[in-house]
Structure formats: C-alpha cells, structure tokens
Design a protein around this motif. Sequence first.
Motif, PDB file in Angstrom:
ATOM      1  N   LYS A 113     -10.759 -11.630  -2.264  1.00  0.00           N
ATOM      2  CA  LYS A 113     -10.673 -10.611  -1.180  1.00  0.00           C
ATOM      3  C   LYS A 113     -10.052 -10.986   0.289  1.00  0.00           C
ATOM      4  N   SER A 114     -10.604 -12.465   0.531  1.00  0.00           N
ATOM      5  CA  SER A 114     -10.155 -13.170   1.658  1.00  0.00           C
ATOM      6  C   SER A 114      -8.634 -13.206   1.826  1.00  0.00           C
ATOM      7  N   ASN A 115      -7.928 -13.342   0.501  1.00  0.00           N
ATOM      8  CA  ASN A 115      -6.586 -13.529   0.759  1.00  0.00           C
ATOM      9  C   ASN A 115      -6.006 -11.977   1.032  1.00  0.00           C
ATOM     10  N   PHE A 116      -6.539 -11.075   0.511  1.00  0.00           N
ATOM     11  CA  PHE A 116      -6.239  -9.608   0.552  1.00  0.00           C
ATOM     12  C   PHE A 116      -6.528  -9.138   2.017  1.00  0.00           C
ATOM     13  N   MET A 117      -7.423  -9.629   2.768  1.00  0.00           N
ATOM     14  CA  MET A 117      -7.656  -9.324   4.097  1.00  0.00           C
ATOM     15  C   MET A 117      -6.643  -9.945   4.766  1.00  0.00           C
ATOM     16  N   THR A 118      -5.958 -11.154   4.609  1.00  0.00           N
ATOM     17  CA  THR A 118      -5.045 -11.712   5.361  1.00  0.00           C
ATOM     18  C   THR A 118      -3.952 -11.138   5.354  1.00  0.00           C
ATOM     19  N   ASP A 119      -3.517 -10.489   3.845  1.00  0.00           N
ATOM     20  CA  ASP A 119      -2.457  -9.638   3.769  1.00  0.00           C
ATOM     21  C   ASP A 119      -2.467  -8.248   4.451  1.00  0.00           C
ATOM     22  N   LEU A 120      -3.562  -7.804   4.617  1.00  0.00           N
ATOM     23  CA  LEU A 120      -3.454  -6.442   5.474  1.00  0.00           C
ATOM     24  C   LEU A 120      -3.256  -6.659   6.922  1.00  0.00           C
ATOM     25  N   THR A 121      -3.865  -7.959   7.228  1.00  0.00           N
ATOM     26  CA  THR A 121      -3.827  -8.285   8.743  1.00  0.00           C
ATOM     27  C   THR A 121      -2.157  -8.380   9.020  1.00  0.00           C
ATOM     28  N   PRO A 157      -0.883   6.611   1.924  1.00  0.00           N
ATOM     29  CA  PRO A 157       0.333   6.807   2.878  1.00  0.00           C
ATOM     30  C   PRO A 157       0.914   8.217   3.299  1.00  0.00           C
ATOM     31  N   LYS A 158       1.340   8.197   4.406  1.00  0.00           N
ATOM     32  CA  LYS A 158       1.804   9.712   4.972  1.00  0.00           C
ATOM     33  C   LYS A 158       3.257  10.104   4.621  1.00  0.00           C
ATOM     34  N   THR A 159       4.323   9.159   4.434  1.00  0.00           N
ATOM     35  CA  THR A 159       5.524   9.196   3.722  1.00  0.00           C
ATOM     36  C   THR A 159       5.810   8.300   2.808  1.00  0.00           C
ATOM     37  N   GLU A 160       6.920   8.819   1.941  1.00  0.00           N
ATOM     38  CA  GLU A 160       7.333   7.734   1.047  1.00  0.00           C
ATOM     39  C   GLU A 160       7.873   6.416   1.448  1.00  0.00           C
ATOM     40  N   LYS A 161       8.275   6.471   2.686  1.00  0.00           N
ATOM     41  CA  LYS A 161       8.764   5.157   3.339  1.00  0.00           C
ATOM     42  C   LYS A 161       7.577   4.150   3.388  1.00  0.00           C
ATOM     43  N   GLU A 162       6.644   4.882   4.063  1.00  0.00           N
ATOM     44  CA  GLU A 162       5.202   3.871   4.144  1.00  0.00           C
ATOM     45  C   GLU A 162       4.697   3.485   2.990  1.00  0.00           C
ATOM     46  N   LYS A 163       4.686   4.353   1.703  1.00  0.00           N
ATOM     47  CA  LYS A 163       4.219   3.925   0.695  1.00  0.00           C
ATOM     48  C   LYS A 163       5.093   2.846   0.094  1.00  0.00           C
ATOM     49  N   TYR A 164       6.558   2.605   0.036  1.00  0.00           N
ATOM     50  CA  TYR A 164       7.409   1.805  -0.158  1.00  0.00           C
ATOM     51  C   TYR A 164       7.016   0.466   0.340  1.00  0.00           C
ATOM     52  N   PHE A 165       6.515   0.522   1.754  1.00  0.00           N
ATOM     53  CA  PHE A 165       6.237  -0.564   2.548  1.00  0.00           C
ATOM     54  C   PHE A 165       5.150  -1.428   2.160  1.00  0.00           C
ATOM     55  N   ILE A 166       4.383  -0.523   1.768  1.00  0.00           N
ATOM     56  CA  ILE A 166       2.856  -0.949   1.388  1.00  0.00           C
ATOM     57  C   ILE A 166       3.126  -1.670   0.109  1.00  0.00           C
ATOM     58  N   ALA A 167       3.676  -1.079  -0.778  1.00  0.00           N
ATOM     59  CA  ALA A 167       4.094  -1.669  -2.071  1.00  0.00           C
ATOM     60  C   ALA A 167       4.709  -2.946  -2.115  1.00  0.00           C
ATOM     61  N   GLY A 168       5.359  -2.799  -1.317  1.00  0.00           N
ATOM     62  CA  GLY A 168       6.848  -4.195  -1.084  1.00  0.00           C
ATOM     63  C   GLY A 168       5.838  -5.326  -0.642  1.00  0.00           C
ATOM     64  N   ASN A 169       4.861  -5.068   0.098  1.00  0.00           N
ATOM     65  CA  ASN A 169       4.096  -6.204   0.596  1.00  0.00           C
ATOM     66  C   ASN A 169       2.942  -6.644  -0.270  1.00  0.00           C
ATOM     67  N   GLY A 170       2.944  -6.125  -1.617  1.00  0.00           N
ATOM     68  CA  GLY A 170       2.116  -6.534  -2.634  1.00  0.00           C
ATOM     69  C   GLY A 170       0.473  -6.027  -2.427  1.00  0.00           C
ATOM     70  N   ILE A 171       0.303  -5.004  -1.375  1.00  0.00           N
ATOM     71  CA  ILE A 171      -0.947  -4.616  -1.077  1.00  0.00           C
ATOM     72  C   ILE A 171      -1.546  -3.920  -2.502  1.00  0.00           C
ATOM     73  N   TYR A 172      -0.660  -2.985  -2.922  1.00  0.00           N
ATOM     74  CA  TYR A 172      -1.104  -2.393  -4.149  1.00  0.00           C
ATOM     75  C   TYR A 172      -1.753  -3.224  -5.363  1.00  0.00           C
TER      76      TYR A 172
END
Length: 368
Positions: A113-121, A157-172
């Motif tokens: 969870k700590s690593n996940f918080m770092t990724d979000l930041t 996510p509000k757009t497809e572009k935003e969804k791909y951005f979130i997925a590309g950073n390993g958040i999901y």
Amino acid sequence: MKSKYIYLILSPLIIIIAVFAVSALPEKEPEAPLEGKSDLAVKVEYAKLETLHNTIEVTGKLKAKDRYEIYAEVEGRLLSSAKKFREGNYYKKGQVVLQIDKQERYMTLLADKSNFMTDLTAILPDLKEDFSESYPTWNQYLKEFDIHQPLKELPTPKTEKEKYFIAGNGIYSSYYTIKSSEEKLSKYTIYAPFNGVISKSNVEAGTAVRAGEELGEMVSLSSYELEVTAPLKDIEHFKKGSKVNLYSSELETEWTGTVIRIGSTLDANSQSVKVYIQTSGKDLKEGMFLTAKVNSTSFEDAIQIPRKLIFEENQIFIVENNKLKIQKIEVLESFRSEAIVKGVSANSAVLMTNIKNPYEGMKVQVMK
C-alpha cells in the motif's frame, strides 16, 4: 384223592355265589357337580365404532440442516482463540471462531500500500497538467488514502486517454494486487456463519496449519433434517409441504415436521424412496433417531384390537350372556401388535383375555 374231587366241585359254586353277591350290591350314583364352582373371569372391551386411520411409521437419523465444514485457506500458526475451539462450544453468528497468525502477511500488505501511494503521488503532476478536470478527484483520493484501511474504489477516468494513462503507469495492476492481498488477509480470521456449536475439532492452539487442512465442523441448532426411507407402497402419502408428527422412543416429547424433499430414485433392494423432513424444537440433537408418523387410509365403523385375539385369520370371540361366541370379522389393516377390523356390532363385548383352548358356548364371568 377224595379231597381233590371235593375241590373241583366247590370251586365253581364259590365263583357263582361271588358273582351274585356283587350284582346284588347297590349301584354307585353319579357324582353331582360341585355347587358354587366359579366360571373363568375374563376382561372385555365394548366395541366403540369410529373412523380409524392407518398410521405409517418410518424411522431415521436427525442431522443439522446447516452444517459448516471449516478448512484453512491459508497457512500459519493458530493463535490462542483455538483454545475455545472444542466440541460443544457455542458461537454466535459473526463471532471469531479461529485466528491464524497474519502478522507477516499484514506487514507485506502495508508495504504494498505504501508503494501504491508513492505511485499515485508520482502521477499527480501529469494529471494536473494533462487531465485538469480529473485532477481534483485523484488528489482527494490520495488525501483520504489510509494504508491501515481497505482500499477504496479508484476514481473513474473521464476519457479513454486518461484511462490509458492510468493503466500505463501500473495503477490498476497495483490496485488489484493489493485488493487480492486484502481478500487473502481476511482468510486468516474465521467467523461463525450462523449461531451454532462445534461438532468436530481437529486442531490445538499453537499448531501450524496448511492451506486446505480440515480444522473442524460447526452445526446449527435452529433447524434439523430427518432422512427416512419410505416403502414404495406408502410413498403416495408423503407430499412435499405436508406436516408429519415426530417422536423419539427415548423421550416423552413430540415434534412437528414438514416434508421438504422426496427422493426421485428408488432403492432396488429395499423398494423404498428417501424422504427428507425438516423440523426444529427443544431437546432435539444431532444424531438422535426419530420416528415419523403419517396418517394414510381412513376406515369407517372400525375398531382396533390386539392381533393376538384374532384366530383363523378372520374370527374373534365376543361375550354374550356370559358365554363365548365366535364373531367373524374383516381385517382391514395389520400392524406389529394391533389390527384394525370391522364386522363387530357397536357395544359388543369383545374378549380381551387370552384363554387356553376356548370354544363357543364356554361359560365365562366378565370382570367388572
């Protein structure tokens, strides 16, 4: 020589005189019956004609309807809560039954969870610049993030572009990995699924358990199921939803049950079908034997008598004017020791006493 002739002459004379003497004696009069000799005392029951029912009785073993086999889904050492995990101990629904040491797993989850918080930041600056409309939502999510609490659902996510951005950073990927770990962590604590008692315990506090190992069993006390085997000829009298009377030969108590299922297959050897009856009540216990009673055919103008009173298959004795009389009957149904019969007139005195070698016309005395 002379005496010999005298003997031969006198012998016939003596015999003739003896015969006349015997015939001259008075004849012995026949013995008169004893005055006051009592007749055999017997018990009778006066026939009370009524509508009787043929009762079908089947016996089976009682089982708890709700049964929960407890298995370990994770491995570890059992904590002190296992000391109470003994047969007969009662637990309320939701109460902790067993706990497995989860400290190491919990610390690993906190690290994830700590690593996940770092990724979000790390992605917040890009969100602010490229997805300004979504930035406040993600920023608020991060502010409310607590590594000691279960993960909240991610913002949509509000757009497809935003969804791909979130997925590309390993958040999901990180999010669902943590949710899986949280789910697995919950399996280190076992809760009672219902109010009930422990019926089997296989473990001790402090012992190490493996995933898939059987720890014990819990049963509910609120509802039981009785499995009985009914003869094929009587199965028509068992209807789903119908009520049946239940009793135990060991207890002076009766219960009411409901037929909930009827087997669809026939036992070829016994020519019988399984019937399942649900019941509940005081004094019922797992494993006890109960007998179910079901009324079937009705017989009008009939009486019920002991089978031992019937002879020649269709005859009994009644008493009329203190004498036995043979009464023909029709046997409608026979049980272990009783029989339902008809053909007896109302208020007839039915003989209830077993008599050795009785016969019609035999004098008896009815006991009051």
